[in-house]
Scaffold this motif. Structure first.
Motif, short mmCIF file in Angstrom:
data_model
loop_
_atom_site.label_atom_id
_atom_site.label_comp_id
_atom_site.label_asym_id
_atom_site.label_seq_id
_atom_site.Cartn_x
_atom_site.Cartn_y
_atom_site.Cartn_z
N THR A 5 -3.98 3.35 49.84
CA THR A 5 -3.04 2.26 49.55
C THR A 5 -2.83 2.19 48.04
OG1 THR A 5 -4.83 0.67 49.36
CG2 THR A 5 -3.85 0.96 51.55
N PRO A 6 -1.73 1.60 47.62
CA PRO A 6 -1.47 1.50 46.18
C PRO A 6 -2.59 0.77 45.42
CG PRO A 6 0.51 0.99 47.38
CD PRO A 6 -0.58 1.13 48.40
N LEU A 7 -3.19 -0.25 46.05
CA LEU A 7 -4.26 -0.98 45.40
C LEU A 7 -5.48 -0.08 45.20
CD1 LEU A 7 -5.36 -3.60 44.25
CD2 LEU A 7 -6.09 -4.22 46.55
N ARG A 8 -5.80 0.71 46.17
CA ARG A 8 -6.95 1.60 46.07
C ARG A 8 -6.71 2.65 44.98
NH1 ARG A 8 -9.17 3.99 51.43
NH2 ARG A 8 -9.83 1.84 51.63
N ARG A 9 -5.49 3.17 44.90
CA ARG A 9 -5.18 4.14 43.85
C ARG A 9 -5.28 3.49 42.47
NH1 ARG A 9 0.35 5.86 45.43
NH2 ARG A 9 -0.01 5.23 47.56
N THR A 10 -4.80 2.27 42.36
CA THR A 10 -4.84 1.55 41.08
C THR A 10 -6.29 1.30 40.66
OG1 THR A 10 -2.74 0.49 41.59
CG2 THR A 10 -4.06 -0.50 39.85
N LEU A 11 -7.10 0.83 41.60
CA LEU A 11 -8.49 0.56 41.27
C LEU A 11 -9.25 1.83 40.90
CD1 LEU A 11 -9.44 -2.14 43.90
CD2 LEU A 11 -9.10 -2.44 41.47
N LEU A 14 -8.12 2.78 37.39
CA LEU A 14 -8.68 1.83 36.43
C LEU A 14 -10.16 2.10 36.20
CD1 LEU A 14 -8.18 -0.66 34.68
CD2 LEU A 14 -8.77 -2.05 36.65
N THR A 15 -10.89 2.37 37.27
CA THR A 15 -12.32 2.67 37.14
C THR A 15 -12.54 3.95 36.35
OG1 THR A 15 -12.71 1.60 39.27
CG2 THR A 15 -14.43 3.05 38.45
N ALA A 16 -11.77 4.98 36.65
CA ALA A 16 -11.92 6.24 35.93
C ALA A 16 -11.60 6.07 34.45
CB ALA A 16 -11.03 7.30 36.55
N ALA A 21 -13.27 5.68 28.81
CA ALA A 21 -13.20 4.97 27.53
C ALA A 21 -14.59 4.50 27.10
CB ALA A 21 -12.25 3.79 27.63
N GLY A 22 -15.38 4.03 28.03
CA GLY A 22 -16.73 3.59 27.70
C GLY A 22 -17.58 4.75 27.20
N GLY A 23 -17.44 5.90 27.80
CA GLY A 23 -18.19 7.07 27.35
C GLY A 23 -17.77 7.50 25.96
N LEU A 24 -16.48 7.43 25.68
CA LEU A 24 -16.01 7.80 24.34
C LEU A 24 -16.54 6.83 23.29
CD1 LEU A 24 -12.32 8.85 25.02
CD2 LEU A 24 -14.22 10.32 24.41
N LEU A 25 -16.50 5.52 23.62
CA LEU A 25 -16.98 4.54 22.66
C LEU A 25 -18.48 4.67 22.45
CD1 LEU A 25 -14.95 1.37 23.66
CD2 LEU A 25 -14.68 2.78 21.64
N LEU A 26 -19.21 4.93 23.50
CA LEU A 26 -20.65 5.10 23.37
C LEU A 26 -20.96 6.33 22.53
CD1 LEU A 26 -23.47 4.15 24.19
CD2 LEU A 26 -23.30 5.65 26.16
N GLY A 27 -20.23 7.40 22.75
CA GLY A 27 -20.44 8.61 21.97
C GLY A 27 -20.14 8.40 20.51
N GLN A 28 -19.10 7.64 20.19
CA GLN A 28 -18.77 7.36 18.80
C GLN A 28 -19.81 6.46 18.15
OE1 GLN A 28 -14.84 5.77 18.76
NE2 GLN A 28 -13.87 7.75 19.04
N THR A 29 -20.34 5.51 18.92
CA THR A 29 -21.33 4.60 18.38
C THR A 29 -22.63 5.33 18.07
OG1 THR A 29 -20.37 2.83 19.69
CG2 THR A 29 -22.57 2.45 18.81
#
Length: 101
Positions: A5-11, A14-16, A21-29
């Motif tokens: 469903t479109p909601l499942r694809r969106t979620l 968003l999760t990916a 982004a979290g991994g990139l920020l953690l790596g930079q920190t």
């Protein structure tokens, strides 16, 4: 065949994106240098900063006389930034050791 469903694809997207982004920020920190190392003092040369600001202001005045208003505005902005930095150093020195204020 069951389609997502479109909601499942969106979620999922968003999760990916969040994980990436979290991994990139953690790596930079982790790899970033600290702003100042322990035991080192940050030293401001206030007279030098103010001298540079004065020189930039005279350069801005010269540019203004020559008709380059946009460049003069940029140079004045940089001079203002140097003045603010010098004033911040003076304020930090005045407030050092006064935690009650």
């Amino acid at each position: 065949m069951n389609h997502a469903t479109p909601l499942r694809r969106t979620l999922t997207a968003l999760t990916a994106t969040t994980l990436l982004a979290g991994g990139l920020l953690l790596g930079q920190t982790v790899t970033a240098e600290p702003a100042h190392a322990a035991g080192k003092k940050i030293v401001c040369d206030v007279p030098k900063l103010r001298q540079q600001a004065a020189e930039l202001r005279s350069k801005a005045a010269k540019l203004q006389r020559l008709g380059s208003t946009a460049e003069a505005r940029k140079v004045r902005a940089y001079a203002d930034a140097l003045e603010r930095q010098a004033q911040a150093c003076v304020d930090a020195d005045n407030n050092a050791g006064k935690p009650w204020q």
